[in-house]
Design a protein around this motif. Structure first.
Motif, PDB file in Angstrom:
ATOM      1  N   PRO A 196      -9.662 -28.526 -33.354  1.00  0.00           N
ATOM      2  CA  PRO A 196      -9.225 -29.470 -34.390  1.00  0.00           C
ATOM      3  C   PRO A 196      -9.500 -30.910 -33.966  1.00  0.00           C
ATOM      4  CG  PRO A 196      -7.351 -28.678 -33.131  1.00  0.00           C
ATOM      5  CD  PRO A 196      -8.530 -27.875 -32.672  1.00  0.00           C
ATOM      6  N   GLU A 197      -9.912 -31.715 -34.929  1.00  0.00           N
ATOM      7  CA  GLU A 197     -10.248 -33.107 -34.629  1.00  0.00           C
ATOM      8  C   GLU A 197      -9.026 -34.029 -34.700  1.00  0.00           C
ATOM      9  OE1 GLU A 197     -13.317 -34.251 -37.307  1.00  0.00           O
ATOM     10  OE2 GLU A 197     -14.807 -32.901 -36.440  1.00  0.00           O
ATOM     11  N   ASN A 198      -8.069 -33.667 -35.540  1.00  0.00           N
ATOM     12  CA  ASN A 198      -6.898 -34.514 -35.755  1.00  0.00           C
ATOM     13  C   ASN A 198      -5.646 -33.646 -35.639  1.00  0.00           C
ATOM     14  OD1 ASN A 198      -5.674 -36.948 -36.204  1.00  0.00           O
ATOM     15  ND2 ASN A 198      -6.079 -37.022 -38.397  1.00  0.00           N
ATOM     16  N   ILE A 199      -4.811 -33.923 -34.642  1.00  0.00           N
ATOM     17  CA  ILE A 199      -3.656 -33.081 -34.325  1.00  0.00           C
ATOM     18  C   ILE A 199      -2.374 -33.895 -34.461  1.00  0.00           C
ATOM     19  CG2 ILE A 199      -2.504 -31.754 -32.498  1.00  0.00           C
ATOM     20  CD1 ILE A 199      -5.270 -31.190 -31.310  1.00  0.00           C
ATOM     21  N   LEU A 200      -1.347 -33.261 -35.012  1.00  0.00           N
ATOM     22  CA  LEU A 200      -0.012 -33.860 -35.070  1.00  0.00           C
ATOM     23  C   LEU A 200       0.962 -32.956 -34.338  1.00  0.00           C
ATOM     24  CD1 LEU A 200       2.056 -35.954 -36.212  1.00  0.00           C
ATOM     25  CD2 LEU A 200       2.298 -34.423 -38.188  1.00  0.00           C
ATOM     26  N   ALA A 249       3.847 -29.626 -23.963  1.00  0.00           N
ATOM     27  CA  ALA A 249       2.959 -29.087 -24.995  1.00  0.00           C
ATOM     28  C   ALA A 249       1.862 -30.083 -25.335  1.00  0.00           C
ATOM     29  CB  ALA A 249       3.763 -28.734 -26.249  1.00  0.00           C
ATOM     30  N   THR A 250       2.180 -31.373 -25.282  1.00  0.00           N
ATOM     31  CA  THR A 250       1.190 -32.410 -25.577  1.00  0.00           C
ATOM     32  C   THR A 250      -0.008 -32.293 -24.642  1.00  0.00           C
ATOM     33  OG1 THR A 250       3.113 -33.825 -26.006  1.00  0.00           O
ATOM     34  CG2 THR A 250       0.956 -34.856 -26.110  1.00  0.00           C
ATOM     35  N   SER A 251       0.259 -32.023 -23.374  1.00  0.00           N
ATOM     36  CA  SER A 251      -0.835 -31.898 -22.405  1.00  0.00           C
ATOM     37  C   SER A 251      -1.728 -30.710 -22.745  1.00  0.00           C
ATOM     38  CB  SER A 251      -0.283 -31.765 -20.982  1.00  0.00           C
ATOM     39  OG  SER A 251       0.512 -30.600 -20.834  1.00  0.00           O
ATOM     40  N   ALA A 252      -1.139 -29.625 -23.223  1.00  0.00           N
ATOM     41  CA  ALA A 252      -1.932 -28.459 -23.624  1.00  0.00           C
ATOM     42  C   ALA A 252      -2.801 -28.785 -24.832  1.00  0.00           C
ATOM     43  CB  ALA A 252      -1.011 -27.279 -23.924  1.00  0.00           C
ATOM     44  N   LEU A 253      -2.248 -29.521 -25.778  1.00  0.00           N
ATOM     45  CA  LEU A 253      -3.014 -29.936 -26.959  1.00  0.00           C
ATOM     46  C   LEU A 253      -4.193 -30.816 -26.548  1.00  0.00           C
ATOM     47  CD1 LEU A 253      -0.012 -30.906 -29.292  1.00  0.00           C
ATOM     48  CD2 LEU A 253      -1.487 -28.905 -29.569  1.00  0.00           C
ATOM     49  N   ALA A 254      -3.917 -31.780 -25.656  1.00  0.00           N
ATOM     50  CA  ALA A 254      -4.947 -32.728 -25.244  1.00  0.00           C
ATOM     51  C   ALA A 254      -6.056 -32.058 -24.439  1.00  0.00           C
ATOM     52  CB  ALA A 254      -4.319 -33.853 -24.428  1.00  0.00           C
ATOM     53  N   LEU A 255      -5.690 -31.121 -23.586  1.00  0.00           N
ATOM     54  CA  LEU A 255      -6.691 -30.421 -22.783  1.00  0.00           C
ATOM     55  C   LEU A 255      -7.510 -29.452 -23.623  1.00  0.00           C
ATOM     56  CD1 LEU A 255      -4.498 -29.692 -19.632  1.00  0.00           C
ATOM     57  CD2 LEU A 255      -6.525 -31.169 -19.686  1.00  0.00           C
ATOM     58  N   GLY A 256      -6.899 -28.915 -24.681  1.00  0.00           N
ATOM     59  CA  GLY A 256      -7.602 -27.959 -25.531  1.00  0.00           C
ATOM     60  C   GLY A 256      -8.812 -28.563 -26.219  1.00  0.00           C
ATOM     61  N   ASN A 257      -8.694 -29.825 -26.618  1.00  0.00           N
ATOM     62  CA  ASN A 257      -9.824 -30.538 -27.190  1.00  0.00           C
ATOM     63  C   ASN A 257      -9.718 -32.010 -26.798  1.00  0.00           C
ATOM     64  OD1 ASN A 257     -11.969 -31.562 -28.582  1.00  0.00           O
ATOM     65  ND2 ASN A 257     -11.105 -31.256 -30.631  1.00  0.00           N
ATOM     66  N   PRO A 258     -10.356 -32.407 -25.711  1.00  0.00           N
ATOM     67  CA  PRO A 258     -10.277 -33.792 -25.236  1.00  0.00           C
ATOM     68  C   PRO A 258     -10.820 -34.811 -26.234  1.00  0.00           C
ATOM     69  CG  PRO A 258     -11.125 -32.347 -23.517  1.00  0.00           C
ATOM     70  CD  PRO A 258     -11.113 -31.553 -24.782  1.00  0.00           C
ATOM     71  N   GLU A 259     -11.594 -34.345 -27.227  1.00  0.00           N
ATOM     72  CA  GLU A 259     -12.161 -35.252 -28.223  1.00  0.00           C
ATOM     73  C   GLU A 259     -11.236 -35.435 -29.424  1.00  0.00           C
ATOM     74  OE1 GLU A 259     -14.932 -36.884 -27.542  1.00  0.00           O
ATOM     75  OE2 GLU A 259     -14.919 -35.815 -25.616  1.00  0.00           O
ATOM     76  N   ILE A 298      -4.798 -37.217 -31.181  1.00  0.00           N
ATOM     77  CA  ILE A 298      -3.484 -36.588 -31.214  1.00  0.00           C
ATOM     78  C   ILE A 298      -2.418 -37.638 -31.499  1.00  0.00           C
ATOM     79  CG2 ILE A 298      -1.770 -35.276 -29.913  1.00  0.00           C
ATOM     80  CD1 ILE A 298      -4.101 -34.179 -28.224  1.00  0.00           C
ATOM     81  N   THR A 299      -1.599 -37.361 -32.503  1.00  0.00           N
ATOM     82  CA  THR A 299      -0.412 -38.171 -32.766  1.00  0.00           C
ATOM     83  C   THR A 299       0.794 -37.317 -32.429  1.00  0.00           C
ATOM     84  OG1 THR A 299      -1.483 -39.384 -34.569  1.00  0.00           O
ATOM     85  CG2 THR A 299       0.927 -39.432 -34.495  1.00  0.00           C
ATOM     86  N   ILE A 353      -4.109 -39.701 -26.953  1.00  0.00           N
ATOM     87  CA  ILE A 353      -2.798 -39.432 -27.545  1.00  0.00           C
ATOM     88  C   ILE A 353      -2.150 -40.729 -28.012  1.00  0.00           C
ATOM     89  CG2 ILE A 353      -0.495 -38.494 -27.110  1.00  0.00           C
ATOM     90  CD1 ILE A 353      -1.931 -36.961 -24.702  1.00  0.00           C
ATOM     91  N   ASN A 354      -1.711 -40.741 -29.263  1.00  0.00           N
ATOM     92  CA  ASN A 354      -0.934 -41.848 -29.815  1.00  0.00           C
ATOM     93  C   ASN A 354       0.511 -41.389 -29.947  1.00  0.00           C
ATOM     94  OD1 ASN A 354      -0.053 -44.186 -31.181  1.00  0.00           O
ATOM     95  ND2 ASN A 354      -0.508 -43.256 -33.166  1.00  0.00           N
TER      96      ASN A 354
END
Length: 259
Positions: free
Chosen positions: A105-109, A118-128, A131-132, A156-157
Motif C-alpha cells: 500500500p502506498e498510503n497507510i493510516l 505496529a508502526t514499525s511493522a507497517l513502515a518496514l513492510g513498505n519503506p516507500e 504512513i499517518t 511516518i507522520n
C-alpha cells in the motif's frame, strides 16, 4: 474473559486453513502471506525494536481520550510494561509486516500508534509508503517517535489527536488510504464511527484491519455489523484481527482462518 474463551472455542470450531478456501484472492493471500514461514531480515529489526522498549524502565504519564477529546484516564505506567501488555505481539507484528509487504500500500493510516511497535511493522513492510499514525497520548507518541527515528523509519507522520476530531477536521473525500490498521478504541460505537468516517477513503484495493474483534461482546457486535455492510465484500476473521476488503469483483463471502 469468559466471553473471550467462548469466542475462541467458536473460532476454533469454525476456522479453516487454505485447503477449504475456493476464492483465488483469499487462497493466494493465505498461502503467500499468512502462511509464509520464511525468515525475513526485517524480523530482526522488529525484535530489536521491541527489546529496546522492554528494557526501558522509565515511567510515563499515560493519557487516553474519550469522545469529544475529554480525558477519561490518566495514570503512570512503565514503558516496558506498556510494550509487554498493550503492544502488538511478536507474531502479529510479523504478520502485519507480511500483509503490508504483500499488498504494498502506498498510503497507510494507523489509528492508535502507542509505542510504535505496529508502526514499525507497517513502515518496514513498505519503506516507500506514506504512513499517518494517530495517537491520543503525547507521552507515548514521543517515545514512539524517538524509537522509530533510531531505526531510520522516517516515512511516518505522527499526529497527537483525539481520533474522531481528526476525522471530522479533514476532508476525507479527498484522501485515499490503501491500508488502515484500527487499534485505537476497542468499543463498539467508536469502531463503527471510525468505520463510517473512513468509508469515503476506500478504493477497490483497500485493506482494513480491525484489532481485537473478539475482545468483548461489543466488539463482536461491531464486527458482525461491519461484515454485513453493503460496501464490504470479503472479510477474514483470524480471531485477533478482522480483515475487510471492498473488492467489487469478489462475491460477498466471510472466511474464518487460522494463522
Amino acid at each position: 474473559m469468559l466471553f473471550q474463551i467462548k469466542a475462541y472455542l467458536k473460532f476454533l470450531w469454525n476456522s479453516k486453513n487454505e485447503h477449504a478456501v475456493h476464492s483465488p484472492f483469499v487462497f493466494h493471500l493465505i498461502t503467500k502471506c499468512f502462511y509464509d514461514r520464511k525468515s525475513k531480515p526485517e524480523y530482526q529489526i522488529l525484535k530489536i525494536y521491541r527489546n529496546s522498549l522492554l528494557e526501558n524502565k522509565n515511567t510515563l504519564e499515560v493519557t487516553d481520550f474519550g469522545a469529544g477529546s475529554k480525558v477519561f484516564k490518566s495514570n503512570k505506567r512503565q514503558i516496558a510494561l506498556i510494550a509487554k501488555t498493550a503492544g502488538i505481539t511478536p507474531k502479529h507484528a510479523k504478520l502485519l509486516f507480511r500483509i503490508v509487504n504483500y499488498f504494498q500500500p502506498e498510503n497507510i493510516l494507523e489509528i492508535g500508534s502507542s509505542l510504535g511497535l505496529a508502526t514499525s511493522a507497517l513502515a518496514l513492510g513498505n519503506p516507500e509508503a506514506k504512513i499517518t499514525t494517530l495517537e491520543g497520548c503525547p507521552e507515548t507518541e514521543k517515545i514512539a517517535q524517538e524509537e522509530l527515528a533510531k531505526f531510520g523509519l522516517t516515512n511516518i507522520n505522527s499526529v497527537v489527536t483525539e481520533f474522531a476530531t481528526y476525522f471530522k477536521t479533514y476532508n476525507l473525500q479527498l484522501i485515499t488510504y490503501n491500508l488502515i490498521y484500527f487499534d485505537g478504541n476497542h468499543s463498539k460505537q467508536a469502531t463503527l464511527d471510525y468505520f463510517e468516517f473512513l468509508l469515503p477513503t476506500i478504493t477497490n484495493e483497500s485493506v482494513w484491519i480491525f484489532d481485537d474483534i473478539h475482545w468483548s461482546r461489543e466488539m463482536g457486535d461491531a464486527w458482525e455489523i461491519i461484515k454485513k455492510h453493503s460496501k464490504v465484500t470479503v472479510t477474514i476473521d483470524t480471531f485477533q484481527w478482522g480483515l475487510v476488503f471492498f473488492r467489487r469483483e469478489q462475491p460477498k463471502e466471510h472466511f474464518v482462518i487460522r494463522t
